[in-house]
Design a protein around this motif. Structure first.
Motif, PDB file in Angstrom:
ATOM      1  N   ALA A 404      45.276  38.483  46.023  1.00 25.71           N
ATOM      2  CA  ALA A 404      44.814  38.337  47.196  1.00 25.71           C
ATOM      3  C   ALA A 404      43.442  39.165  47.253  1.00 25.71           C
ATOM      4  O   ALA A 404      43.279  40.246  46.507  1.00 25.71           O
ATOM      5  N   GLY A 405      42.446  38.726  47.974  1.00 26.81           N
ATOM      6  CA  GLY A 405      41.085  39.584  47.978  1.00 26.81           C
ATOM      7  C   GLY A 405      40.099  39.148  46.880  1.00 26.81           C
ATOM      8  O   GLY A 405      39.060  39.688  46.857  1.00 26.81           O
ATOM      9  N   THR A 406      40.541  38.266  45.967  1.00 24.80           N
ATOM     10  CA  THR A 406      39.561  37.635  45.144  1.00 24.80           C
ATOM     11  C   THR A 406      38.702  36.701  45.899  1.00 24.80           C
ATOM     12  O   THR A 406      39.051  36.232  46.705  1.00 24.80           O
ATOM     13  N   ARG A 407      37.346  36.818  45.474  1.00 29.68           N
ATOM     14  CA  ARG A 407      36.375  36.105  46.143  1.00 29.68           C
ATOM     15  C   ARG A 407      35.491  35.223  45.333  1.00 29.68           C
ATOM     16  O   ARG A 407      35.265  35.573  43.981  1.00 29.68           O
ATOM     17  N   LEU A 408      35.008  34.151  45.874  1.00 32.64           N
ATOM     18  CA  LEU A 408      34.207  33.283  45.040  1.00 32.64           C
ATOM     19  C   LEU A 408      33.161  32.502  45.963  1.00 32.64           C
ATOM     20  O   LEU A 408      33.595  32.325  47.211  1.00 32.64           O
ATOM     21  N   ASN A 409      31.913  31.993  45.744  1.00 30.59           N
ATOM     22  CA  ASN A 409      31.314  31.003  46.426  1.00 30.59           C
ATOM     23  C   ASN A 409      31.303  29.744  45.526  1.00 30.59           C
ATOM     24  O   ASN A 409      31.027  29.799  44.644  1.00 30.59           O
ATOM     25  N   LEU A 410      31.694  28.796  46.358  1.00 27.42           N
ATOM     26  CA  LEU A 410      31.691  27.435  45.403  1.00 27.42           C
ATOM     27  C   LEU A 410      30.347  27.151  45.369  1.00 27.42           C
ATOM     28  O   LEU A 410      29.693  26.462  46.237  1.00 27.42           O
ATOM     29  N   PRO A 411      29.754  26.846  44.291  1.00 24.10           N
ATOM     30  CA  PRO A 411      28.290  26.590  43.971  1.00 24.10           C
ATOM     31  C   PRO A 411      28.340  24.853  44.251  1.00 24.10           C
ATOM     32  O   PRO A 411      29.166  24.197  44.057  1.00 24.10           O
ATOM     33  N   ASN A 412      27.253  24.481  44.785  1.00 22.84           N
ATOM     34  CA  ASN A 412      26.886  23.044  45.075  1.00 22.84           C
ATOM     35  C   ASN A 412      26.458  22.377  43.624  1.00 22.84           C
ATOM     36  O   ASN A 412      25.529  21.499  43.603  1.00 22.84           O
ATOM     37  N   GLY A 413      27.136  22.665  42.510  1.00 16.84           N
ATOM     38  CA  GLY A 413      26.831  21.827  41.344  1.00 16.84           C
ATOM     39  C   GLY A 413      27.006  22.925  40.048  1.00 16.84           C
ATOM     40  O   GLY A 413      27.376  23.922  40.088  1.00 16.84           O
ATOM     41  N   GLY A 414      27.075  22.415  38.754  1.00 16.05           N
ATOM     42  CA  GLY A 414      26.967  23.208  37.634  1.00 16.05           C
ATOM     43  C   GLY A 414      28.066  23.367  37.071  1.00 16.05           C
ATOM     44  O   GLY A 414      29.503  22.502  37.228  1.00 16.05           O
ATOM     45  N   LEU A 415      28.227  24.274  36.145  1.00 20.54           N
ATOM     46  CA  LEU A 415      29.386  24.116  35.153  1.00 20.54           C
ATOM     47  C   LEU A 415      30.206  25.477  35.110  1.00 20.54           C
ATOM     48  O   LEU A 415      31.202  25.757  34.391  1.00 20.54           O
ATOM     49  N   GLN A 416      30.024  26.428  36.204  1.00 20.32           N
ATOM     50  CA  GLN A 416      30.611  27.586  36.202  1.00 20.32           C
ATOM     51  C   GLN A 416      31.057  28.350  37.522  1.00 20.32           C
ATOM     52  O   GLN A 416      30.270  27.893  38.578  1.00 20.32           O
ATOM     53  N   LEU A 417      31.929  29.051  37.632  1.00 18.35           N
ATOM     54  CA  LEU A 417      32.240  29.895  38.926  1.00 18.35           C
ATOM     55  C   LEU A 417      32.092  31.412  38.563  1.00 18.35           C
ATOM     56  O   LEU A 417      32.488  31.800  37.486  1.00 18.35           O
ATOM     57  N   TRP A 418      31.531  32.036  39.354  1.00 20.97           N
ATOM     58  CA  TRP A 418      31.337  33.383  39.373  1.00 20.97           C
ATOM     59  C   TRP A 418      32.470  34.105  40.285  1.00 20.97           C
ATOM     60  O   TRP A 418      32.483  33.679  41.538  1.00 20.97           O
ATOM     61  N   VAL A 419      33.298  34.839  39.891  1.00 20.59           N
ATOM     62  CA  VAL A 419      34.606  35.297  40.397  1.00 20.59           C
ATOM     63  C   VAL A 419      34.413  36.957  40.694  1.00 20.59           C
ATOM     64  O   VAL A 419      34.043  37.653  39.839  1.00 20.59           O
ATOM     65  N   GLU A 420      34.892  37.209  41.909  1.00 16.13           N
ATOM     66  CA  GLU A 420      34.731  38.631  42.081  1.00 16.13           C
ATOM     67  C   GLU A 420      36.248  39.054  42.424  1.00 16.13           C
ATOM     68  O   GLU A 420      36.871  38.810  43.261  1.00 16.13           O
ATOM     69  N   LEU A 421      36.754  40.226  41.483  1.00 12.36           N
ATOM     70  CA  LEU A 421      38.108  40.518  41.378  1.00 12.36           C
ATOM     71  C   LEU A 421      38.265  41.570  42.699  1.00 12.36           C
ATOM     72  O   LEU A 421      37.418  42.228  42.931  1.00 12.36           O
ATOM     73  N   PRO A 422      39.321  41.639  43.014  1.00  5.12           N
ATOM     74  CA  PRO A 422      39.670  42.812  44.306  1.00  5.12           C
ATOM     75  C   PRO A 422      39.679  43.980  43.937  1.00  5.12           C
ATOM     76  O   PRO A 422      40.178  44.322  42.574  1.00  5.12           O
ATOM     77  N   GLY A 423      39.399  44.767  44.788  1.00  6.92           N
ATOM     78  CA  GLY A 423      39.984  46.289  44.819  1.00  6.92           C
ATOM     79  C   GLY A 423      39.358  47.124  43.411  1.00  6.92           C
ATOM     80  O   GLY A 423      39.815  47.757  42.951  1.00  6.92           O
ATOM     81  N   GLY A 424      38.074  46.576  43.176  1.00  7.72           N
ATOM     82  CA  GLY A 424      37.378  47.311  42.123  1.00  7.72           C
ATOM     83  C   GLY A 424      37.999  47.079  40.931  1.00  7.72           C
ATOM     84  O   GLY A 424      37.692  47.891  39.834  1.00  7.72           O
ATOM     85  N   LEU A 425      38.851  46.047  40.632  1.00  7.69           N
ATOM     86  CA  LEU A 425      39.570  45.796  39.368  1.00  7.69           C
ATOM     87  C   LEU A 425      38.645  45.503  38.198  1.00  7.69           C
ATOM     88  O   LEU A 425      37.511  44.708  38.507  1.00  7.69           O
ATOM     89  N   SER A 426      38.895  46.071  37.108  1.00  5.61           N
ATOM     90  CA  SER A 426      37.700  45.953  36.001  1.00  5.61           C
ATOM     91  C   SER A 426      37.833  44.719  35.318  1.00  5.61           C
ATOM     92  O   SER A 426      39.050  44.516  34.844  1.00  5.61           O
ATOM     93  N   SER A 427      36.691  43.835  35.152  1.00  5.67           N
ATOM     94  CA  SER A 427      36.711  42.618  34.419  1.00  5.67           C
ATOM     95  C   SER A 427      36.923  43.054  32.809  1.00  5.67           C
ATOM     96  O   SER A 427      37.366  42.258  32.217  1.00  5.67           O
ATOM     97  N   GLU A 428      36.715  44.071  32.645  1.00  4.70           N
ATOM     98  CA  GLU A 428      36.826  44.499  31.025  1.00  4.70           C
ATOM     99  C   GLU A 428      38.102  44.694  30.586  1.00  4.70           C
ATOM    100  O   GLU A 428      38.724  43.984  29.580  1.00  4.70           O
ATOM    101  N   ARG A 429      39.194  45.173  31.467  1.00  9.39           N
ATOM    102  CA  ARG A 429      40.529  45.104  31.324  1.00  9.39           C
ATOM    103  C   ARG A 429      41.013  44.020  31.201  1.00  9.39           C
ATOM    104  O   ARG A 429      41.968  43.449  30.478  1.00  9.39           O
ATOM    105  N   LEU A 430      40.650  43.249  32.204  1.00 12.13           N
ATOM    106  CA  LEU A 430      41.040  41.778  32.302  1.00 12.13           C
ATOM    107  C   LEU A 430      40.763  41.020  30.875  1.00 12.13           C
ATOM    108  O   LEU A 430      41.395  40.164  30.482  1.00 12.13           O
TER     109      LEU A 430
END
Ligand SMILES: Cc1ncc(COP(=O)(O)O)c(C=O)c1O
Length: 487
Positions: A404-430
């Motif tokens: 819960a708390g994950t955020r994204l904006n669904l773009p109107n086209g294209g190949l990718q999604l940019w996802v924001e992890l909740p609570g300052g969770l580091s994408s490096e660890r993931l």
């Protein structure tokens, strides 16, 4: 041309019903019109009505219930909050610049050492979504009829027929280019290299969106240029106010590079009014405006978006450099790109000659012949339709499986999604945890010199959505949830 293409009827009707669901005129839990009603209402066949319902179902907007037909479902992704806009008045800070080579090298080394089962880190569609067979037969024919192609020296600027097709297609985006204004390059990456070398020298500063495509940050660093990261909206792209502020504050900015349509990684699309203001701002400050047009053809709109270069008036002496590519939209294996560099065109041609000479010509002939027929637009339409479904389903899986708390904006086209992890969770660890299980993602820290993107990741939606992908995304979500808990 892109302008005249329309998605298949069932897709257009699916978009219509999706609009009705989003607007609330069809509510979650409500029954969809029966197949018979759909056939009568829209004067369509049973198979089109069924395709329509199945599309709504696979995109997460409807569900089939035993014997009672289709019901409206609220996609879970609609419950995800959108991303924040960058804070207003934020002053870009040149001291943030640290360089990106070490990060990219670390990423590449880790990727090489791992056994990858699911690669979500790239920005490319699956091979079967590109028209390889048609291109192959065009190239074989050309070689059979003109074996001298291998022995002769092709023109430096590129195959004339290919350049003519490229120039003609730019009309739909509001540009008026002659074939001689177009120089064929080795992908958009060479076009960007040439553009930057033409307008700046080592030590100069180049304004870029933040976050931006890590390849661009690498190019800047390898040319001895410094990136100045300008706050960028996940919806409307580069903040023109922030760029204005930067141009008033620093006098060593030589150019700005923007990706106006489906920005990588954000997916933002710059409104026309912003493009126009940007052109005028750059003219006023006498800095070059470099437009990276890699993704325009993947935008889900009825008519082609206007290129920034379409506002580049002769009175401004060709201040906009347009860089483009067929890599994502036609054939990743061909490495074809091109550049229209306005007043810098002679210098860019000289630099291309010094750097790599001409591109090989066979792929240009194959691509040019294919692009001159209606088959190209049919291919693009199919690609956009496939990607729309894949994006929807990937976004839905993220909403379902990520904490819960994950955020994204669904773009109107294209190949990718940019996802924001909740609570300052580091994408490096993931990233580390996922890689240990053979899942490769693009961590946020690749896309900026700052720490602002450390809790983001970019996921590819180019693969057809199947069970393996669903399982991989579920696992990624579970790993993200696990990391959140142990924080
Ligand atoms: C925004 C952007 N520009 C340029 C490129 C590189 O283009 P090419 O592969 O045509 O060299 C990419 C590839 O990911 C990209 O995303």
């Amino acid at each position: 041309m892109h302008m005249s293409t329309t998605p298949p009827l069932y897709r257009r009707l699916a978009t219509h019903y999706r609009g009705a669901i989003e607007a609330g005129s069809l509510r979650p839990g409500e029954r969809m019109p029966s197949l018979r009603n759909l056939m009568r209402l829209h004067d369509i066949s049973l198979s089109t009505a069924l395709q329509l319902c199945r599309t709504l179902e696979s995109d997460g907007w409807a569900e089939a219930r035993d014997r009672s037909g289709y019901f409206v479902r609220q996609p879970k992704r609609l419950r995800m909050a959108p991303m924040d806009e960058p804070p207003a008045g934020q002053r870009p800070d040149p001291a943030q610049y640290v360089g990106i080579h070490a990060r990219v090298s670390a990423f590449v080394a880790q990727r090489r050492a791992a056994e990858i089962k699911l690669n979500l880190s790239i920005a490319r569609a699956a091979p079967q979504l590109y028209p390889a067979e048609a291109l192959r037969s065009g190239m074989s024919r050309a070689l059979r009829l003109r074996p001298e192609l291998l022995a002769g020296v092709p023109p430096l600027q590129g195959d004339p027929a290919f350049r003519a097709v490229l120039a003609k297609r730019t009309l739909a985006a509001g540009m008026t280019l002659a074939p001689e204004d177009v120089l064929v390059t080795n992908g958009c990456i060479e076009a960007l290299n040439l553009a930057l070398r033409a307008v700046a020298k080592p030590g100069d500063t180049i304004a870029v969106e933040s976050p931006t495509f890590y390849g661009l940050l690498q190019v800047l660093e390898s040319l001895g240029l410094r990136a100045l990261e300008i706050p960028t909206s996940p919806q409307t792209g580069l903040s023109i106010e922030a760029l204005d502020l930067a141009l008033q504050t620093y006098d060593d900015i030589k150019a700005v590079v923007v990706i106006p349509h489906l920005q990588n990684p954000l997916g933002s699309v710059m409104p026309d009014a912003h493009k126009q203001r940007l052109v005028r701002l750059c003219e006023r400050h006498g800095i070059a405006l470099i437009e990276d047009d890699t993704y325009s053809e993947l935008l889900d709109v009825d008519s082609a978006p206007r290129a920034i270069k379409s506002w580049d008036k002769a009175s401004a002496n060709g201040n906009v450099i347009h860089c483009a590519s067929l890599h994502k939209i036609l054939a990743p294996g061909m490495r074809l790109g091109w550049i229209a560099a306005g007043r810098w065109q002679p210098r860019v041609e000289m630099l291309k000659y010094a750097q790599t000479r001409n591109n090989e010509v066979l792929s240009q002939i194959g691509a040019g012949e294919f692009m001159a027929t209606g088959a190209y637009d049919r291919h693009l339409r199919r690609l956009r339709t496939a990607l729309a479904g894949q994006r929807e389903r990937t976004a839905e899986a993220i909403a379902r499986y990520f904490p819960a708390g994950t955020r994204l904006n669904l773009p109107n086209g294209g190949l990718q999604l940019w996802v924001e992890l909740p609570g300052g969770l580091s994408s490096e660890r993931l990233f580390d945890a996922a890689l240990r299980e053979g899942i490769l993602v693009a961590p946020g820290w690749l896309f900026s010199n700052t720490a602002r993107t450390d809790h983001f990741l970019r996921l590819n939606c180019g693969w057809p959505y199947d069970d393996a992908l669903d399982t991989g995304l579920r696992r990624l979500g579970a790993l993200a949830a696990g990391s959140t808990r142990s924080d």
